[in-house]
Design a protein around this motif. Structure first.
Motif, PDB file in Angstrom:
ATOM      1  N   ARG A   1       0.757  -1.347  -0.013  1.00  0.00           N
ATOM      2  CA  ARG A   1       0.007  -0.076  -0.062  1.00  0.00           C
ATOM      3  C   ARG A   1       0.864   1.160  -0.022  1.00  0.00           C
ATOM      4  NH1 ARG A   1      -2.502  -2.898   4.128  1.00  0.00           N
ATOM      5  NH2 ARG A   1      -1.877  -1.184   5.650  1.00  0.00           N
ATOM      6  N   ASN A   2       0.588   2.252  -0.832  1.00  0.00           N
ATOM      7  CA  ASN A   2       1.204   3.631  -0.944  1.00  0.00           C
ATOM      8  C   ASN A   2       1.637   4.150   0.304  1.00  0.00           C
ATOM      9  OD1 ASN A   2       1.301   3.452  -3.623  1.00  0.00           O
ATOM     10  ND2 ASN A   2      -0.355   4.642  -3.876  1.00  0.00           N
ATOM     11  N   ASN A   3       0.413   4.369   1.303  1.00  0.00           N
ATOM     12  CA  ASN A   3       0.774   4.962   2.641  1.00  0.00           C
ATOM     13  C   ASN A   3       1.777   4.109   3.438  1.00  0.00           C
ATOM     14  OD1 ASN A   3      -0.882   2.894   3.398  1.00  0.00           O
ATOM     15  ND2 ASN A   3      -2.199   4.021   4.721  1.00  0.00           N
ATOM     16  N   GLU A   4       1.578   2.864   3.358  1.00  0.00           N
ATOM     17  CA  GLU A   4       2.507   2.104   4.111  1.00  0.00           C
ATOM     18  C   GLU A   4       4.162   2.094   3.705  1.00  0.00           C
ATOM     19  OE1 GLU A   4       2.981  -2.814   5.558  1.00  0.00           O
ATOM     20  OE2 GLU A   4       1.240  -2.178   4.381  1.00  0.00           O
ATOM     21  N   MET A   5       4.129   2.201   2.517  1.00  0.00           N
ATOM     22  CA  MET A   5       5.490   2.247   1.712  1.00  0.00           C
ATOM     23  C   MET A   5       6.197   3.681   2.107  1.00  0.00           C
ATOM     24  SD  MET A   5       7.461   0.181   0.103  1.00  0.00           S
ATOM     25  CE  MET A   5       9.111   0.433  -0.501  1.00  0.00           C
ATOM     26  N   GLU A   6       5.435   4.537   2.052  1.00  0.00           N
ATOM     27  CA  GLU A   6       5.802   5.784   2.180  1.00  0.00           C
ATOM     28  C   GLU A   6       6.376   6.062   3.830  1.00  0.00           C
ATOM     29  OE1 GLU A   6       2.785   8.524   0.725  1.00  0.00           O
ATOM     30  OE2 GLU A   6       3.066   7.686  -1.190  1.00  0.00           O
ATOM     31  N   ARG A   7       5.600   5.618   4.466  1.00  0.00           N
ATOM     32  CA  ARG A   7       5.875   5.510   5.871  1.00  0.00           C
ATOM     33  C   ARG A   7       7.248   4.679   6.307  1.00  0.00           C
ATOM     34  NH1 ARG A   7       3.318   6.012  10.738  1.00  0.00           N
ATOM     35  NH2 ARG A   7       3.443   4.301  12.153  1.00  0.00           N
ATOM     36  N   PHE A   8       7.481   3.769   5.522  1.00  0.00           N
ATOM     37  CA  PHE A   8       8.630   2.852   5.743  1.00  0.00           C
ATOM     38  C   PHE A   8       9.945   3.639   5.241  1.00  0.00           C
ATOM     39  CE2 PHE A   8      11.562  -0.540   4.517  1.00  0.00           C
ATOM     40  CZ  PHE A   8      11.684  -1.318   5.660  1.00  0.00           C
ATOM     41  N   MET A   9       9.795   4.010   4.057  1.00  0.00           N
ATOM     42  CA  MET A   9      10.791   4.864   3.056  1.00  0.00           C
ATOM     43  C   MET A   9      11.248   5.881   4.078  1.00  0.00           C
ATOM     44  SD  MET A   9      10.102   4.636  -0.669  1.00  0.00           S
ATOM     45  CE  MET A   9       8.777   5.722  -0.847  1.00  0.00           C
ATOM     46  N   PHE A  10      10.229   6.846   4.624  1.00  0.00           N
ATOM     47  CA  PHE A  10      10.668   7.768   5.528  1.00  0.00           C
ATOM     48  C   PHE A  10      11.440   7.278   6.723  1.00  0.00           C
ATOM     49  CE2 PHE A  10       9.826  10.953   8.911  1.00  0.00           C
ATOM     50  CZ  PHE A  10      10.135  12.062   8.307  1.00  0.00           C
ATOM     51  N   ALA A  11      11.005   6.429   7.408  1.00  0.00           N
ATOM     52  CA  ALA A  11      11.626   5.920   8.635  1.00  0.00           C
ATOM     53  C   ALA A  11      13.049   5.405   8.225  1.00  0.00           C
ATOM     54  CB  ALA A  11      10.904   4.779   9.202  1.00  0.00           C
ATOM     55  N   VAL A  12      13.251   4.880   7.091  1.00  0.00           N
ATOM     56  CA  VAL A  12      14.661   4.311   6.578  1.00  0.00           C
ATOM     57  C   VAL A  12      15.485   5.679   6.424  1.00  0.00           C
ATOM     58  CG1 VAL A  12      15.894   3.404   4.556  1.00  0.00           C
ATOM     59  CG2 VAL A  12      13.931   2.168   5.609  1.00  0.00           C
TER      60      VAL A  12
ATOM     61  N   GLY B   1      24.422  -5.706  24.638  1.00  0.00           N
ATOM     62  CA  GLY B   1      25.407  -4.884  24.719  1.00  0.00           C
ATOM     63  C   GLY B   1      25.546  -3.387  23.978  1.00  0.00           C
ATOM     64  N   SER B   2      24.085  -3.289  23.380  1.00  0.00           N
ATOM     65  CA  SER B   2      23.954  -1.788  22.786  1.00  0.00           C
ATOM     66  C   SER B   2      23.357  -0.949  23.769  1.00  0.00           C
ATOM     67  CB  SER B   2      23.235  -2.284  21.430  1.00  0.00           C
ATOM     68  OG  SER B   2      23.057  -0.860  20.736  1.00  0.00           O
ATOM     69  N   LYS B   3      23.873   0.282  23.604  1.00  0.00           N
ATOM     70  CA  LYS B   3      23.197   1.425  24.463  1.00  0.00           C
ATOM     71  C   LYS B   3      22.298   2.016  23.613  1.00  0.00           C
ATOM     72  CE  LYS B   3      26.827   2.332  27.858  1.00  0.00           C
ATOM     73  NZ  LYS B   3      27.145   1.165  28.180  1.00  0.00           N
ATOM     74  N   THR B   4      22.166   2.058  22.307  1.00  0.00           N
ATOM     75  CA  THR B   4      21.199   2.538  21.543  1.00  0.00           C
ATOM     76  C   THR B   4      19.947   2.102  21.396  1.00  0.00           C
ATOM     77  OG1 THR B   4      22.010   1.584  19.352  1.00  0.00           O
ATOM     78  CG2 THR B   4      22.891   3.457  19.861  1.00  0.00           C
ATOM     79  N   LYS B   5      18.780   2.750  21.098  1.00  0.00           N
ATOM     80  CA  LYS B   5      17.314   2.231  21.347  1.00  0.00           C
ATOM     81  C   LYS B   5      17.001   2.244  19.857  1.00  0.00           C
ATOM     82  CE  LYS B   5      16.169   3.080  25.996  1.00  0.00           C
ATOM     83  NZ  LYS B   5      17.348   2.281  26.466  1.00  0.00           N
ATOM     84  N   ARG B   6      16.455   1.442  19.484  1.00  0.00           N
ATOM     85  CA  ARG B   6      15.970   1.040  18.004  1.00  0.00           C
ATOM     86  C   ARG B   6      14.551   0.649  18.091  1.00  0.00           C
ATOM     87  NH1 ARG B   6      20.651   1.490  15.029  1.00  0.00           N
ATOM     88  NH2 ARG B   6      19.671   0.697  13.058  1.00  0.00           N
ATOM     89  N   ILE B   7      13.770   1.170  17.071  1.00  0.00           N
ATOM     90  CA  ILE B   7      12.288   0.725  16.725  1.00  0.00           C
ATOM     91  C   ILE B   7      12.389   0.101  15.566  1.00  0.00           C
ATOM     92  CG2 ILE B   7      11.872   2.772  15.507  1.00  0.00           C
ATOM     93  CD1 ILE B   7       8.891   2.515  16.628  1.00  0.00           C
ATOM     94  N   LEU B   8      11.533  -1.228  15.637  1.00  0.00           N
ATOM     95  CA  LEU B   8      11.208  -2.041  14.436  1.00  0.00           C
ATOM     96  C   LEU B   8      10.300  -1.616  13.832  1.00  0.00           C
ATOM     97  CD1 LEU B   8      12.591  -4.811  13.300  1.00  0.00           C
ATOM     98  CD2 LEU B   8      10.739  -6.015  14.536  1.00  0.00           C
ATOM     99  N   ILE B   9      10.386  -1.456  12.387  1.00  0.00           N
ATOM    100  CA  ILE B   9       9.168  -1.242  11.713  1.00  0.00           C
ATOM    101  C   ILE B   9       9.081  -2.155  10.464  1.00  0.00           C
ATOM    102  CG2 ILE B   9       8.254   0.657  10.000  1.00  0.00           C
ATOM    103  CD1 ILE B   9      10.142   2.869  11.980  1.00  0.00           C
ATOM    104  N   GLU B  10       7.964  -2.814  10.538  1.00  0.00           N
ATOM    105  CA  GLU B  10       7.716  -4.029   9.461  1.00  0.00           C
ATOM    106  C   GLU B  10       6.910  -3.560   8.234  1.00  0.00           C
ATOM    107  OE1 GLU B  10       7.324  -7.836  11.440  1.00  0.00           O
ATOM    108  OE2 GLU B  10       7.017  -6.721  13.280  1.00  0.00           O
ATOM    109  N   LEU B  11       7.528  -4.168   7.237  1.00  0.00           N
ATOM    110  CA  LEU B  11       6.697  -3.940   5.980  1.00  0.00           C
ATOM    111  C   LEU B  11       6.148  -5.082   5.598  1.00  0.00           C
ATOM    112  CD1 LEU B  11       6.377  -1.851   3.808  1.00  0.00           C
ATOM    113  CD2 LEU B  11       8.190  -2.543   2.694  1.00  0.00           C
TER     114      LEU B  11
END
Length: 181
Positions: A100-111, A153-163
């Motif tokens: 879906r267009n909105n899902e792809m745009e959201r994913f690309m923006f996050a990347v 061992g990682s101090k950085t926080k990451r969010i998982l965004i699935e497509l």
């Protein structure tokens, strides 16, 4: 009321590029040169070129690309390019996979907001990696929801965004923007 035929509707098609990883003109470059909007998940890698190590951006998943187009415009290019194929849905009479267009745009923006996105295929994500559900409040990813990814061992926080069922990306988020859901 206008009726848009399915082959005339702009969609994000999931495609395969069967060329070798080191090909001079991979499908994403060929399609970009033909003015198609193309998204390829990229990663940085050290490549040895004539004895000199060079940092180069390469596709994270060599045969995967997303093309925003209509079937009417894309079909002739696929027909002429033997190494370019649609990915088809299983048991659906050869219907091409789309996002879906909105899902792809959201994913690309996050990347595109991340300097170091990490890509995962569906079978690479283990239940142990999923942290708590979070929502981002503020910053460029304001409103995004996903799982907090934990890596040892990682101090950085990451969010998982699935497509959908294709793959996922984890991007770095600042602790101050994280709200637990």
């Amino acid at each position: 009321m206008s009726h848009i035929l399915p082959e005339e509707q702009m969609q994000w098609f999931v495609m395969r590029d069967l060329k070798r990883a080191n090909a001079k003109l991979p499908a994403y470059k060929l399609l970009s040169d033909k003015n198609f909007e193309v998204f390829v998940p990229m990663k940085w890698q050290l490549v040895n070129k004539k004895g000199v190590k060079e940092r180069r951006e390469i596709p994270a998943i060599p045969d995967l690309l997303f093309v925003h187009s209509t079937r009417k415009d894309l079909d002739p290019v696929v027909a002429k390019t033997g190494t370019l194929q649609y990915r088809f849905l299983r048991n659906c009479n050869r219907a091409p996979m789309t996002v879906r267009n909105n899902e792809m745009e959201r994913f690309m923006f996050a990347v595109n907001t991340s300097d170091s996105p990490k890509y995962y295929l569906p079978d690479e994500i283990t239940p142990g990696m999923y942290g708590r559900k979070i929502r981002i409040v503020g910053g460029p990813l304001n409103g995004y929801e996903g799982s907090l990814i934990t890596s040892r061992g990682s101090k950085t926080k990451r969010i998982l965004i699935e497509l959908q069922d294709f793959f996922a990306v984890s991007v770095e988020v600042t602790s101050e923007y994280i709200q637990f859901v």
